[in-house]
Design a protein around this motif. Structure first.
Motif, PDB file in Angstrom:
ATOM      1  N   ILE A 302       0.662  -1.201   0.074  1.00 57.37           N
ATOM      2  CA  ILE A 302      -0.221  -0.039   0.001  1.00 57.37           C
ATOM      3  C   ILE A 302       0.872   1.323   0.049  1.00 57.37           C
ATOM      4  N   TYR A 303       1.906   1.352   0.913  1.00 62.35           N
ATOM      5  CA  TYR A 303       2.773   2.455   1.036  1.00 62.35           C
ATOM      6  C   TYR A 303       3.489   2.774  -0.212  1.00 62.35           C
ATOM      7  N   LEU A 363       4.146  -4.739  18.696  1.00 54.46           N
ATOM      8  CA  LEU A 363       2.865  -5.213  17.920  1.00 54.46           C
ATOM      9  C   LEU A 363       1.835  -3.971  17.746  1.00 54.46           C
ATOM     10  N   ILE A 364       1.400  -3.215  18.750  1.00 59.08           N
ATOM     11  CA  ILE A 364       0.711  -2.189  18.738  1.00 59.08           C
ATOM     12  C   ILE A 364       1.042  -1.129  17.832  1.00 59.08           C
ATOM     13  N   LYS A 365       2.763  -1.004  17.778  1.00 61.98           N
ATOM     14  CA  LYS A 365       3.222   0.118  16.977  1.00 61.98           C
ATOM     15  C   LYS A 365       3.023  -0.127  15.691  1.00 61.98           C
ATOM     16  N   PHE A 366       3.223  -1.676  15.419  1.00 63.61           N
ATOM     17  CA  PHE A 366       3.068  -1.924  13.878  1.00 63.61           C
ATOM     18  C   PHE A 366       1.421  -1.722  13.580  1.00 63.61           C
ATOM     19  N   GLY A 367       0.412  -2.065  14.332  1.00 64.73           N
ATOM     20  CA  GLY A 367      -0.954  -1.707  14.337  1.00 64.73           C
ATOM     21  C   GLY A 367      -1.078  -0.240  13.959  1.00 64.73           C
ATOM     22  N   LEU A 368      -0.539   0.582  14.913  1.00 65.13           N
ATOM     23  CA  LEU A 368      -0.633   2.132  14.560  1.00 65.13           C
ATOM     24  C   LEU A 368       0.063   2.348  13.168  1.00 65.13           C
ATOM     25  N   GLY A 369       0.910   1.768  12.824  1.00 61.43           N
ATOM     26  CA  GLY A 369       1.642   2.153  11.444  1.00 61.43           C
ATOM     27  C   GLY A 369       0.301   1.917  10.687  1.00 61.43           C
ATOM     28  N   PHE A 370      -0.081   0.835  10.465  1.00 61.01           N
ATOM     29  CA  PHE A 370      -1.251   0.522   9.382  1.00 61.01           C
ATOM     30  C   PHE A 370      -2.460   1.878   9.653  1.00 61.01           C
ATOM     31  N   ILE A 371      -2.865   1.901  10.871  1.00 63.93           N
ATOM     32  CA  ILE A 371      -3.758   2.873  11.033  1.00 63.93           C
ATOM     33  C   ILE A 371      -3.351   4.189  10.403  1.00 63.93           C
ATOM     34  N   PHE A 372      -2.325   4.736  10.721  1.00 60.27           N
ATOM     35  CA  PHE A 372      -1.782   6.037  10.159  1.00 60.27           C
ATOM     36  C   PHE A 372      -1.874   5.948   8.494  1.00 60.27           C
ATOM     37  N   LEU A 373      -1.119   4.742   8.165  1.00 55.75           N
ATOM     38  CA  LEU A 373      -1.391   4.494   6.710  1.00 55.75           C
ATOM     39  C   LEU A 373      -2.768   4.623   5.968  1.00 55.75           C
ATOM     40  N   GLY A 374      -3.554   3.857   6.835  1.00 58.04           N
ATOM     41  CA  GLY A 374      -5.002   3.990   6.198  1.00 58.04           C
ATOM     42  C   GLY A 374      -5.440   5.406   6.526  1.00 58.04           C
ATOM     43  N   LEU A 403       2.075  13.592   5.105  1.00 58.81           N
ATOM     44  CA  LEU A 403       2.344  13.712   6.431  1.00 58.81           C
ATOM     45  C   LEU A 403       1.858  12.513   7.343  1.00 58.81           C
ATOM     46  N   VAL A 404       0.486  12.432   7.306  1.00 58.43           N
ATOM     47  CA  VAL A 404      -0.065  11.443   7.928  1.00 58.43           C
ATOM     48  C   VAL A 404       0.371  10.121   7.794  1.00 58.43           C
ATOM     49  N   ILE A 405       0.946   9.559   6.533  1.00 59.94           N
ATOM     50  CA  ILE A 405       1.414   8.284   6.224  1.00 59.94           C
ATOM     51  C   ILE A 405       2.799   8.273   6.570  1.00 59.94           C
ATOM     52  N   THR A 406       3.517   9.238   6.846  1.00 59.31           N
ATOM     53  CA  THR A 406       4.855   9.273   7.301  1.00 59.31           C
ATOM     54  C   THR A 406       4.978   9.004   8.791  1.00 59.31           C
ATOM     55  N   PHE A 407       3.869   9.322   9.566  1.00 61.44           N
ATOM     56  CA  PHE A 407       3.641   8.796  10.968  1.00 61.44           C
ATOM     57  C   PHE A 407       3.622   7.408  10.978  1.00 61.44           C
ATOM     58  N   TYR A 480      -8.423  -1.184   3.388  1.00 62.36           N
ATOM     59  CA  TYR A 480      -7.672  -2.404   3.983  1.00 62.36           C
ATOM     60  C   TYR A 480      -6.342  -2.314   4.770  1.00 62.36           C
ATOM     61  N   ALA A 481      -5.768  -0.973   4.991  1.00 68.12           N
ATOM     62  CA  ALA A 481      -4.998  -0.865   5.763  1.00 68.12           C
ATOM     63  C   ALA A 481      -5.378  -0.541   7.138  1.00 68.12           C
ATOM     64  N   LEU A 482      -6.756  -0.036   7.399  1.00 65.77           N
ATOM     65  CA  LEU A 482      -7.308   0.109   8.812  1.00 65.77           C
ATOM     66  C   LEU A 482      -7.448  -1.383   9.200  1.00 65.77           C
ATOM     67  N   ILE A 483      -8.072  -2.238   8.320  1.00 71.06           N
ATOM     68  CA  ILE A 483      -8.446  -3.569   8.745  1.00 71.06           C
ATOM     69  C   ILE A 483      -7.371  -4.123   9.276  1.00 71.06           C
ATOM     70  N   ALA A 484      -6.191  -4.360   8.250  1.00 68.81           N
ATOM     71  CA  ALA A 484      -4.888  -4.819   8.830  1.00 68.81           C
ATOM     72  C   ALA A 484      -4.263  -4.321  10.260  1.00 68.81           C
ATOM     73  N   GLY A 485      -4.476  -3.004  10.620  1.00 69.48           N
ATOM     74  CA  GLY A 485      -4.103  -2.504  11.797  1.00 69.48           C
ATOM     75  C   GLY A 485      -4.794  -2.933  12.641  1.00 69.48           C
ATOM     76  N   VAL A 486      -6.169  -3.138  12.898  1.00 68.61           N
ATOM     77  CA  VAL A 486      -7.067  -3.367  13.791  1.00 68.61           C
ATOM     78  C   VAL A 486      -6.947  -4.939  13.893  1.00 68.61           C
ATOM     79  N   VAL A 487      -6.680  -5.809  12.878  1.00 73.28           N
ATOM     80  CA  VAL A 487      -6.583  -7.214  13.012  1.00 73.28           C
ATOM     81  C   VAL A 487      -5.058  -7.465  13.874  1.00 73.28           C
TER      82      VAL A 487
END
Length: 503
Positions: A302-303, A363-374, A403-407, A480-487
């Motif tokens: 996605i990125y 793991l939570i940081k990974f999840g947050l990465g997906f949420i910011f990406l989404g 900017l949001v994606i960079t987070f 898709y990114a948000l779903i992956a982050g939540v999962v």
């Protein structure tokens, strides 16, 4: 200056002096790499007359082989060349590739790109390893050193990502460079900075002591001797043989499909075989590592639209309402710009949270990465609400999305290599690092496929319809990114159990 490793590592202050020289070598190499990367899709469409779908597929194939070849380059460096010779050889190949493109980019595009792919594979994984060797094991200053080095990477990406495409398009120096020579100069600039990188490294070697030297052969009596020269020369010859093979694979995307569909399953089968030979505790950690690897493919798929579909979107659908800057230049370099300023702030935030025992685990940081990406991709979707009837929308809003994606990148990217070393067994560290790079290759490949899918829908549409097609596609990617982050966050308790004491 024949420094010992102990003298190098026993430095005073925050940084060893050698890190500044390595910083500049890496900065100029990243200028070359990101400059080339930012030009690929736009050049293929505007100059080689590829359609959008084909350009995205070619981009995905090229980037996939860049990351896949880092595994090969790292292996040769470990076993035969050493980090210094591997880096220098890779730099030379990158210079040759850039010069070929500077001479005649239209006729020899894939030849030049193939030299660059092989060269990057030898250069990229080895300079970072030398930075790590400047520190003793457990030195608390190591993270600060890598943070500085990461800034060098992004400074090069910022400069190269903007300047090369802006020169090629005629947005910069158009009064000095004849129109028919703009792309020659843009590719030539990548060659010039790569020469600077290597010249800088030649002087750096004097201060590196034993770091990065060629490995030696262990004799039966316990002494060491130099490897036979034919080993080294064989690597050089083999890497040159790789060039035409890579050229064929990259120029015909179907061959890349065969490669990707074969290598991944075979690597997994081999990993499962190795997992049968380790303890139950070690096996659980490897399963956890595999979770990170699989999710990283989704993240990078996605990125990495930045080099593919977002490059087309920037060229066709963005205005210049951000200080009159070129949209493609902003797309290529905006993320690097934000990382330079945000990385120290995010690092301080993690420290502040850690002192209050509130820092999220890996793991939570990974999840947050997906949420910011989404969320960033939802901002890209929102650009449609600022569009004119001609399909032109705001570069300002687009930049907010970057900017949001960079987070998201800062929550995920710096952690990956570290967590692989922590979860791997001693005998499988090289393989797991290779799988991490291979996951990046698959992410690039997936990115090309996604971009091609959006371009396929767009065929025959006017510019406004194209904007709607792309922004709706970004909305889907955001979901898709948000779903992956939540999962990932939901399964974090299970994966934490697999990780055991690793955090």
């Amino acid at each position: 200056m024949n420094l010992t490793l102990e003298q190098i590592q026993d430095f005073k202050g925050k940084y060893p002096k050698q890190i500044w020289s390595l910083f500049f070598s890496e900065m100029w190499e990243r200028f070359c790499f990101y400059g080339m990367r930012g030009m690929l899709v736009f050049f293929m469409i505007s100059q080689l007359k590829f359609d959008d779908e084909q350009a995205n597929l070619q981009y995905g194939a090229t980037q996939a082989f860049v990351y896949a070849f880092t595994f090969v380059g790292g292996l040769f460096a470990d076993k035969i060349l050493g980090f210094r010779k591997s880096l220098f050889w890779g730099g030379l190949l990158m210079i040759v590739g850039s010069l070929i493109l500077a001479t005649n980019p239209h006729d020899y595009f894939f030849l030049g790109i193939s030299f660059t792919v092989v060269g990057t594979g030898f250069f990229k994984p080895n300079i970072s390893t030398m930075v790590g060797k400047l520190y003793k094991s457990g030195d608390s200053r190591t993270d600060a050193g890598f943070s500085l080095f990461y800034a060098g990477i992004n400074l090069g990406a910022l400069l190269g990502g903007y300047l090369c495409i802006a020169i090629g398009k005629g947005e910069m120096l158009s009064g000095l460079i004849p129109e028919h020579k703009r792309w020659n100069v843009a590719f030539g600039l990548a060659a010039i900075v790569m020469v600077i990188s290597l010249v800088n490294f030649i002087f750096t070697q004097r201060q590196l002591g034993p770091i990065g030297l060629q490995p030696q052969r262990l004799n039966a009596d316990g002494t060491f001797s130099a490897l036979a020269k034919w080993n080294e020369y064989s690597v050089y010859i083999l890497s040159l043989i790789f060039v035409p093979l890579i050229m064929i694979m990259v120029s015909v995307p179907q061959y890349t499909d065969y490669f990707m569909w074969t290598v991944g399953p075979l690597t997994l089968i081999y990993l499962f075989y190795e997992m049968t030979k380790v303890t139950s505790s070690e096996r659980n950690k490897l399963w956890a590592a595999l979770v990170f690897i699989i999710f990283s493919i989704v993240f990078w798929g996605i990125y990495e639209q930045s080099g593919g579909s977002l490059s087309i979107f920037a060229a066709n659908n963005l205005n210049k309402d951000l200080l009159g800057l070129d949209p493609n230049g902003v797309n290529n370099s905006g993320g690097a710009f934000f990382i330079i300023f945000l990385a120290p702030i995010v690092g301080l935030l993690w420290i502040w949270l850690s002192k209050r025992k509130l820092e999220p685990n890996t793991l939570i940081k990974f999840g947050l990465g997906f949420i910011f990406l989404g969320l960033g991709y939802y901002v890209l979707f929102a650009t449609k609400f600022f569009a004119t009837l001609q399909g032109i929308t705001s570069l300002n809003i687009f930049t907010i999305a970057l900017l949001v994606i960079t987070f998201g990148e800062l929550c995920l990217s710096p952690i990956g290599l570290s967590i692989m070393t922590k979860l791997s067994t001693e005998k499988l560290q090289g393989m797991m690092m290779g799988m991490w790079f291979l996951a990046s290759a698959y992410g690039q490949y997936v990115a090309g496929q996604i971009g091609a899918g959006m371009a396929k829908v767009k065929t025959g549409a006017n510019n406004y319809d194209a904007l709607i097609t792309y922004t709706d596609g970004y909305k889907q990617l955001g979901l898709y990114a948000l779903i992956a982050g939540v999962v990932l966050i939901l399964i974090s308790p299970l994966v934490k159990k697999l990780m055991q004491e690793v955090r």
